[in-house]
Design a protein around this motif. Structure first.
Motif, PDB file in Angstrom:
ATOM      1  N   LYS A  37     -70.981  43.413  77.813  1.00  9.34           N
ATOM      2  CA  LYS A  37     -71.888  44.541  78.113  1.00  9.34           C
ATOM      3  C   LYS A  37     -72.711  44.214  79.356  1.00  9.34           C
ATOM      4  O   LYS A  37     -73.146  43.075  79.515  1.00  9.34           O
ATOM      5  N   ASN A  58     -70.682  47.302  74.025  1.00  3.41           N
ATOM      6  CA  ASN A  58     -71.644  47.974  73.151  1.00  3.41           C
ATOM      7  C   ASN A  58     -71.810  49.462  73.408  1.00  3.41           C
ATOM      8  O   ASN A  58     -72.314  50.179  72.573  1.00  3.41           O
ATOM      9  N   SER A 200     -74.760  33.561  71.422  1.00  2.00           N
ATOM     10  CA  SER A 200     -74.946  32.389  72.284  1.00  2.00           C
ATOM     11  C   SER A 200     -75.908  31.354  71.694  1.00  2.00           C
ATOM     12  O   SER A 200     -75.677  30.153  71.799  1.00  2.00           O
ATOM     13  N   GLY A 217     -72.130  36.350  74.809  1.00  2.00           N
ATOM     14  CA  GLY A 217     -72.386  37.049  76.060  1.00  2.00           C
ATOM     15  C   GLY A 217     -72.990  36.110  77.082  1.00  2.00           C
ATOM     16  O   GLY A 217     -72.321  35.605  77.987  1.00  2.00           O
ATOM     17  N   THR A 218     -74.288  35.842  76.916  1.00  2.00           N
ATOM     18  CA  THR A 218     -75.045  35.029  77.872  1.00  2.00           C
ATOM     19  C   THR A 218     -74.382  33.687  78.179  1.00  2.00           C
ATOM     20  O   THR A 218     -74.346  33.263  79.337  1.00  2.00           O
ATOM     21  N   ARG A 224     -77.763  39.239  81.412  1.00  2.00           N
ATOM     22  CA  ARG A 224     -77.186  40.565  81.516  1.00  2.00           C
ATOM     23  C   ARG A 224     -77.610  41.203  82.826  1.00  2.00           C
ATOM     24  O   ARG A 224     -78.706  41.009  83.326  1.00  2.00           O
TER      25      ARG A 224
HETATM   26  C1  LIG Z   1     -75.139  41.346  73.122  1.00  2.00           C
HETATM   27  C2  LIG Z   1     -74.486  41.011  71.844  1.00  2.00           C
HETATM   28  C3  LIG Z   1     -73.924  39.736  71.625  1.00  2.00           C
HETATM   29  C4  LIG Z   1     -74.002  38.598  72.629  1.00  2.00           C
HETATM   30  O1  LIG Z   1     -75.291  38.112  72.706  1.00  2.00           O
HETATM   31  P1  LIG Z   1     -75.615  36.752  73.541  1.00  2.00           P
HETATM   32  O2  LIG Z   1     -76.874  36.289  72.924  1.00  2.00           O
HETATM   33  O3  LIG Z   1     -75.768  37.179  74.958  1.00  2.00           O
HETATM   34  O4  LIG Z   1     -74.484  35.831  73.333  1.00  2.00           O
HETATM   35  C5  LIG Z   1     -73.270  39.524  70.429  1.00  2.00           C
HETATM   36  N1  LIG Z   1     -73.183  40.474  69.481  1.00  2.00           N
HETATM   37  C6  LIG Z   1     -73.710  41.713  69.653  1.00  2.00           C
HETATM   38  C7  LIG Z   1     -73.578  42.710  68.574  1.00  2.00           C
HETATM   39  C8  LIG Z   1     -74.380  42.012  70.832  1.00  2.00           C
HETATM   40  O5  LIG Z   1     -74.920  43.231  70.980  1.00  2.00           O
END
Ligand SMILES: *Cc1c(COP(=O)(O)O)cnc(C)c1O
Length: 228
Positions: A37, A58, A200, A217-218, A224
């Motif tokens: 995302k 997302n 993360s 993600g991170t 982001r």
């Molecule tokens: C954004 C998100 C993640 C990833 O989060 P990070 O902390 O950046 O790894 C995982 N699961 C969902 C549902 C998210 O919205």
């Protein structure tokens, strides 16, 4: 260890490997979902070329433009955001997985709207594991009824459970409750094999508790970006 900023993919893979060894788990039982995302198609393409083929998004509109731009790649797309009922068709037509199923009506719509030439959409039921009124997901006590109601839907296959624990508390007890809930559902005969949990900052604890999909993600992309 917590991973709150960007690491190279080999570094992340090494941390995952170490967590699997510590938990006495075969790394093959764990999948890494890259949460893309706000990240660009180029950033996704670059991780794809390094060997990641599963990406989580997302927001429907944002995801659709990337899915179109990256149509030349064999990406498995996972929808991990809150599901509005007017978006189910877009999800049913464009995603392989959905992690945030939280009511029967959405399951019915996804099933009906799934194109008949595609295999059923694979789904996790989101559990509101902290039982917070502000959070999405169903309460653990309501799980069996929803699983039962979804059993005869043709276009959707329930694979397991997903959670996002409270950020400011130790997630370990929550992850263990999730694993126990999955085991309970399996015991009464539901064929489930997936626990989508761990982000993360807490994926090692999730791996220890039995996560089969961790959503990073991170750790993979860094901070982001501004919303596209
Ligand atoms: C954004 C998100 C993640 C990833 O989060 P990070 O902390 O950046 O790894 C995982 N699961 C969902 C549902 C998210 O919205």
């Amino acid at each position: 260890m917590t991973v709150s900023n960007k690491h190279s993919l080999p570094d992340i893979q090494q941390i995952i490997q170490a967590a699997c060894i510590k938990a006495k788990r075969d790394p093959q039982t764990l999948q890494l979902l890259a949460v893309s995302k706000t990240q660009s198609s180029d950033a996704i393409r670059s991780l794809y070329q390094k060997g990641l083929h599963r990406f989580g998004e997302n927001y429907c509109q944002e995801a659709l433009s990337k899915i179109t731009e990256l149509a030349d790649l064999q990406i498995e797309w996972h929808f991990i955001g809150p599901i509005q009922s007017n978006k189910t068709r877009l999800i049913a037509e464009n995603f392989d997985w959905v992690h945030t199923l939280d009511r029967l009506k959405i399951a019915q719509r996804l099933s009906e709207q799934r194109p008949p030439n595609r295999e059923p959409i694979q789904a996790c039921v989101q559990i509101n594991i902290d039982q917070e009124s502000s959070k999405s997901g169903i309460l653990p006590a309501d799980l069996m009824e929803l699983l039962k109601a979804c059993q005869n839907l043709k276009g959707i296959k329930i694979r397991g459970l997903m959670c996002i624990p409270k950020a400011d508390e130790d997630p370990e007890p929550r992850f263990k409750q999730m694993a126990a809930l999955l085991a309970q559902a399996q015991q009464v005969g539901f064929e489930l094999d997936t626990l989508s949990m761990g982000m993360s900052s807490d994926f090692e604890s999730a791996i220890d508790a039995g996560a089969t999909i961790i959503r990073l993600g991170t750790a993979l992309f860094g901070n982001r970006q501004q919303k596209l």
